[in-house]
Motif scaffolding. Structure first.
Motif, PDB file in Angstrom:
ATOM      1  N   GLY A  92      18.389  27.590   4.349  1.00  0.00           N
ATOM      2  CA  GLY A  92      18.424  26.780   5.553  1.00  0.00           C
ATOM      3  C   GLY A  92      17.138  26.769   6.341  1.00  0.00           C
ATOM      4  O   GLY A  92      16.841  25.807   7.023  1.00  0.00           O
ATOM      5  N   LYS A  93      16.355  27.836   6.255  1.00  0.00           N
ATOM      6  CA  LYS A  93      15.109  27.838   7.015  1.00  0.00           C
ATOM      7  C   LYS A  93      14.066  26.999   6.305  1.00  0.00           C
ATOM      8  O   LYS A  93      14.001  26.981   5.087  1.00  0.00           O
ATOM      9  N   PRO A  94      13.250  26.293   7.071  1.00  0.00           N
ATOM     10  CA  PRO A  94      12.190  25.525   6.426  1.00  0.00           C
ATOM     11  C   PRO A  94      11.275  26.457   5.629  1.00  0.00           C
ATOM     12  O   PRO A  94      10.703  27.379   6.186  1.00  0.00           O
ATOM     13  N   SER A  95      11.216  26.229   4.346  1.00  0.00           N
ATOM     14  CA  SER A  95      10.351  27.064   3.532  1.00  0.00           C
ATOM     15  C   SER A  95       9.079  26.290   3.209  1.00  0.00           C
ATOM     16  O   SER A  95       8.815  25.256   3.783  1.00  0.00           O
ATOM     17  N   GLU A  96       8.323  26.787   2.295  1.00  0.00           N
ATOM     18  CA  GLU A  96       7.017  26.163   2.077  1.00  0.00           C
ATOM     19  C   GLU A  96       7.119  24.831   1.328  1.00  0.00           C
ATOM     20  O   GLU A  96       8.163  24.468   0.801  1.00  0.00           O
ATOM     21  N   VAL A  97       6.018  24.127   1.316  1.00  0.00           N
ATOM     22  CA  VAL A  97       5.924  22.864   0.592  1.00  0.00           C
ATOM     23  C   VAL A  97       6.040  23.146  -0.905  1.00  0.00           C
ATOM     24  O   VAL A  97       5.463  24.103  -1.403  1.00  0.00           O
ATOM     25  N   PRO A  98       6.804  22.341  -1.626  1.00  0.00           N
ATOM     26  CA  PRO A  98       6.932  22.585  -3.060  1.00  0.00           C
ATOM     27  C   PRO A  98       5.619  22.344  -3.798  1.00  0.00           C
ATOM     28  O   PRO A  98       4.797  21.532  -3.388  1.00  0.00           O
ATOM     29  N   GLY A  99       5.439  23.079  -4.884  1.00  0.00           N
ATOM     30  CA  GLY A  99       4.277  22.858  -5.723  1.00  0.00           C
ATOM     31  C   GLY A  99       4.567  21.802  -6.787  1.00  0.00           C
ATOM     32  O   GLY A  99       5.719  21.433  -7.010  1.00  0.00           O
ATOM     33  N   SER A 100       3.504  21.287  -7.407  1.00  0.00           N
ATOM     34  CA  SER A 100       3.669  20.275  -8.450  1.00  0.00           C
ATOM     35  C   SER A 100       2.682  20.542  -9.593  1.00  0.00           C
ATOM     36  O   SER A 100       1.511  20.803  -9.356  1.00  0.00           O
ATOM     37  N   ARG A 101       3.190  20.459 -10.794  1.00  0.00           N
ATOM     38  CA  ARG A 101       2.314  20.524 -11.952  1.00  0.00           C
ATOM     39  C   ARG A 101       2.401  19.171 -12.661  1.00  0.00           C
ATOM     40  O   ARG A 101       3.474  18.724 -13.055  1.00  0.00           O
ATOM     41  N   ARG A 121       5.842  14.965 -13.591  1.00  0.00           N
ATOM     42  CA  ARG A 121       5.437  16.257 -13.046  1.00  0.00           C
ATOM     43  C   ARG A 121       6.632  17.192 -12.902  1.00  0.00           C
ATOM     44  O   ARG A 121       7.778  16.759 -12.802  1.00  0.00           O
ATOM     45  N   VAL A 122       6.342  18.482 -12.877  1.00  0.00           N
ATOM     46  CA  VAL A 122       7.362  19.502 -12.626  1.00  0.00           C
ATOM     47  C   VAL A 122       7.150  20.016 -11.221  1.00  0.00           C
ATOM     48  O   VAL A 122       6.020  20.306 -10.822  1.00  0.00           O
ATOM     49  N   ARG A 123       8.208  20.128 -10.461  1.00  0.00           N
ATOM     50  CA  ARG A 123       8.089  20.611  -9.085  1.00  0.00           C
ATOM     51  C   ARG A 123       8.627  22.028  -8.979  1.00  0.00           C
ATOM     52  O   ARG A 123       9.632  22.377  -9.603  1.00  0.00           O
ATOM     53  N   THR A 124       7.970  22.812  -8.188  1.00  0.00           N
ATOM     54  CA  THR A 124       8.304  24.231  -8.109  1.00  0.00           C
ATOM     55  C   THR A 124       8.416  24.713  -6.666  1.00  0.00           C
ATOM     56  O   THR A 124       7.813  24.146  -5.761  1.00  0.00           O
ATOM     57  N   LEU A 125       9.201  25.767  -6.520  1.00  0.00           N
ATOM     58  CA  LEU A 125       9.260  26.497  -5.252  1.00  0.00           C
ATOM     59  C   LEU A 125       9.060  27.959  -5.588  1.00  0.00           C
ATOM     60  O   LEU A 125       9.771  28.502  -6.435  1.00  0.00           O
ATOM     61  N   GLN A 126       8.142  28.601  -4.966  1.00  0.00           N
ATOM     62  CA  GLN A 126       7.805  29.999  -5.290  1.00  0.00           C
ATOM     63  C   GLN A 126       7.614  30.170  -6.792  1.00  0.00           C
ATOM     64  O   GLN A 126       8.147  31.087  -7.404  1.00  0.00           O
ATOM     65  N   ASN A 127       6.888  29.228  -7.360  1.00  0.00           N
ATOM     66  CA  ASN A 127       6.557  29.243  -8.786  1.00  0.00           C
ATOM     67  C   ASN A 127       7.755  29.106  -9.717  1.00  0.00           C
ATOM     68  O   ASN A 127       7.628  29.297 -10.907  1.00  0.00           O
ATOM     69  N   THR A 128       8.930  28.769  -9.146  1.00  0.00           N
ATOM     70  CA  THR A 128      10.095  28.537  -9.991  1.00  0.00           C
ATOM     71  C   THR A 128      10.363  27.036 -10.059  1.00  0.00           C
ATOM     72  O   THR A 128      10.517  26.393  -9.025  1.00  0.00           O
ATOM     73  N   PRO A 129      10.373  26.477 -11.259  1.00  0.00           N
ATOM     74  CA  PRO A 129      10.622  25.031 -11.359  1.00  0.00           C
ATOM     75  C   PRO A 129      12.030  24.684 -10.908  1.00  0.00           C
ATOM     76  O   PRO A 129      12.974  25.415 -11.200  1.00  0.00           O
ATOM     77  N   PHE A 130      12.146  23.574 -10.166  1.00  0.00           N
ATOM     78  CA  PHE A 130      13.479  23.131  -9.760  1.00  0.00           C
ATOM     79  C   PHE A 130      13.744  21.670 -10.105  1.00  0.00           C
ATOM     80  O   PHE A 130      14.861  21.198 -10.012  1.00  0.00           O
ATOM     81  N   VAL A 186      -7.697  11.168  -8.138  1.00  0.00           N
ATOM     82  CA  VAL A 186      -7.424  12.020  -6.981  1.00  0.00           C
ATOM     83  C   VAL A 186      -6.789  13.333  -7.453  1.00  0.00           C
ATOM     84  O   VAL A 186      -6.020  13.335  -8.418  1.00  0.00           O
ATOM     85  N   ALA A 187      -7.122  14.419  -6.793  1.00  0.00           N
ATOM     86  CA  ALA A 187      -6.490  15.709  -7.117  1.00  0.00           C
ATOM     87  C   ALA A 187      -5.054  15.682  -6.598  1.00  0.00           C
ATOM     88  O   ALA A 187      -4.838  15.690  -5.385  1.00  0.00           O
ATOM     89  N   LEU A 188      -4.086  15.622  -7.489  1.00  0.00           N
ATOM     90  CA  LEU A 188      -2.689  15.492  -7.083  1.00  0.00           C
ATOM     91  C   LEU A 188      -1.909  16.790  -7.246  1.00  0.00           C
ATOM     92  O   LEU A 188      -0.812  16.933  -6.724  1.00  0.00           O
ATOM     93  N   GLU A 189      -2.480  17.721  -7.996  1.00  0.00           N
ATOM     94  CA  GLU A 189      -1.798  18.992  -8.257  1.00  0.00           C
ATOM     95  C   GLU A 189      -1.406  19.654  -6.925  1.00  0.00           C
ATOM     96  O   GLU A 189      -2.235  19.791  -6.022  1.00  0.00           O
ATOM     97  N   ASP A 190      -0.132  19.991  -6.790  1.00  0.00           N
ATOM     98  CA  ASP A 190       0.370  20.682  -5.603  1.00  0.00           C
ATOM     99  C   ASP A 190       0.205  19.901  -4.299  1.00  0.00           C
ATOM    100  O   ASP A 190       0.237  20.486  -3.216  1.00  0.00           O
ATOM    101  N   GLN A 191       0.051  18.588  -4.401  1.00  0.00           N
ATOM    102  CA  GLN A 191      -0.071  17.768  -3.189  1.00  0.00           C
ATOM    103  C   GLN A 191       1.196  16.950  -2.961  1.00  0.00           C
ATOM    104  O   GLN A 191       1.842  16.527  -3.918  1.00  0.00           O
ATOM    105  N   LEU A 192       1.509  16.693  -1.703  1.00  0.00           N
ATOM    106  CA  LEU A 192       2.534  15.719  -1.372  1.00  0.00           C
ATOM    107  C   LEU A 192       1.927  14.331  -1.531  1.00  0.00           C
ATOM    108  O   LEU A 192       0.770  14.107  -1.156  1.00  0.00           O
TER     109      LEU A 192
END
Lengths: 244, 244
Positions: free
Chosen positions: B97-106, B136-145, B163-169
């Motif tokens: 429920g708490k806002p966590s970090e921005v998801p990563g992207s590979r 792309r694969v999206r991750t949270l805390q390095n775990t793909p979801f 453009v560098a898109l890795e890990d960007q929104l």
DNA sequence: AAGTGGTCTAGACCACCAT
DNA sequence: TGGTGGTCTAGACCACTTT
């Protein structure tokens, strides 16, 4: 006890005070679903407000879905709109978008049991309080699409086991025979995969996606009156939202 | 061309005409996101309306989420609110429920291909038009979801592969580097069960529930700019709505 | 014709924010 | 202090529905 008067000391905007008063009247059921409420002019007189202020208050309540208005007729108390319900899909979405017939229901079980901790918590009862526990299979065109477990307060719905419930919608029964209209609901949706028992009841023979919907239905005064868990065939389930 | 004047002949309420004019200005991007628009008094003068009528029009636009207002400061153009998105869950719901970090992207793939019939239809292009196809694969805390496939108009986003898109929104990039802000979106959600490839990408080893989300993102003027299909691990997915 | 809600005006006063 | 939006009034006129 009843805050029937407007406080002009400006601690709160007058139109918001009127919103609260009207909600209170709906909650305590002196104004009930579908009923016409007094006109703008009457309320302006009753509360010593200008018509514009009353209009503003009524506008808020229309926005919130508590009231609806019809030009030339009057202002009325709404019934809740289940068009966003996850379960609604099965009634309207499965056959391609057109409103289809009312789903059928086959009652598998209807017993009086003790609430237990979890249900008591949801329905705001004590764990030892008695409840009705119902289990039913829901169908469309004689094809099962969901297995439902329902939990109802025994005191509130005493005698519902004497009512013919087969193929009936429950909310009209709550409203008409138990003076307990459902005015809003909370729904939670979770995906799962089918287990053996669900497969059998739904007539499916291999692992399929299942949509689990939990609904807590509330009557006036945010009183929880029904807790329902539905396991629905997820094969054709598709839910839509617009983000703005 | 531009309906810059109010028609007082009463074919349509004045405040709704003003709503249309303001929307039009937002759409054609002469007023853009976050920008302060003229005050009530200025607009009342400009259009020859009373302040009350302007207030009513602005109220409608606030309700619709197009504008927001701050007492003492002014009225501003909104940015869209994705808090109801099915995908949002993974950013805010999974960790409790708490806002966590921005998801990563590979990024797995980013190629120019022909649109084809289906994508062309969704993005309002010709089937032979070129598009970017990203996976792309999206991750949270390095775990793909989630595994995502995205489709973008080539002409509109020409050069996005540089453009560098890795890990960007992506939406800030659309807005800032391609002058294409996303202002609303349509989402569809469907349950499914995981297949072999998805299992591998998501690091899962048996059949699990999967949530498939389709999103069509629109810019000003209801112009579709992105089509996205996401397959998300459904294990902990839980979606909530309130029915009133 | 009478009553309802829907639109619109022209003003007053207030709370809030920037300067 | 001046400008902003927020509240409130007391009317007017209109469109619609019912009687």
């Amino acid at each position: 006890m009843d805050n029937i008067v407007i406080d002009f000391k400006k601690e709160k905007p007058l139109y918001l005070q009127l919103v609260e008063i009207i909600k209170h009247r709906v909650v305590e059921n002196s104004w009930h679903q579908g009923m016409k409420i007094p006109s703008e002019n009457e309320m302006a007189k009753e509360f010593g407000l200008s018509v514009g202020t009353v209009k503003k208050a009524l506008g808020v309540l229309v926005q919130e879905g508590v009231l609806f208005r019809r030009q030339g007729q009057g202002t009325f108390i709404s019934t809740p709109d289940f068009s966003k319900s996850f379960l609604r899909f099965f009634r309207f979405g499965m056959t391609g978008g057109k409103p289809s017939e009312v789903p059928g229901s086959r009652i598998l079980k209807l017993k009086v049991v003790k609430a237990g901790k979890k249900i008591a918590d949801v329905l705001n009862l004590a764990p030892d309080d008695k409840i009705y526990h119902m289990k039913r299979v829901r169908t469309l065109q004689n094809t099962p699409f969901a297995v439902e477990e329902l939990y109802l307060s025994y005191t509130r719905f005493k005698g519902i086991d004497q009512v013919a419930l087969e193929d009936q919608l429950l909310y009209p029964i709550y409203s008409e025979q138990f003076a307990t209209p459902v005015v809003w609901a909370d729904e939670f949706m979770q995906p799962d995969i089918s287990d053996q028992e669900t497969n059998e009841l739904l007539g499916v023979d291999k692992i399929t996606p299942v949509i689990c919907v939990e609904r807590i239905a509330y009557s006036y005064g945010d009183l929880p009156v029904e807790y329902r868990q539905s396991a629905c065939i997820g094969d054709n389930f598709k839910y839509h939202i617009v983000i703005r």
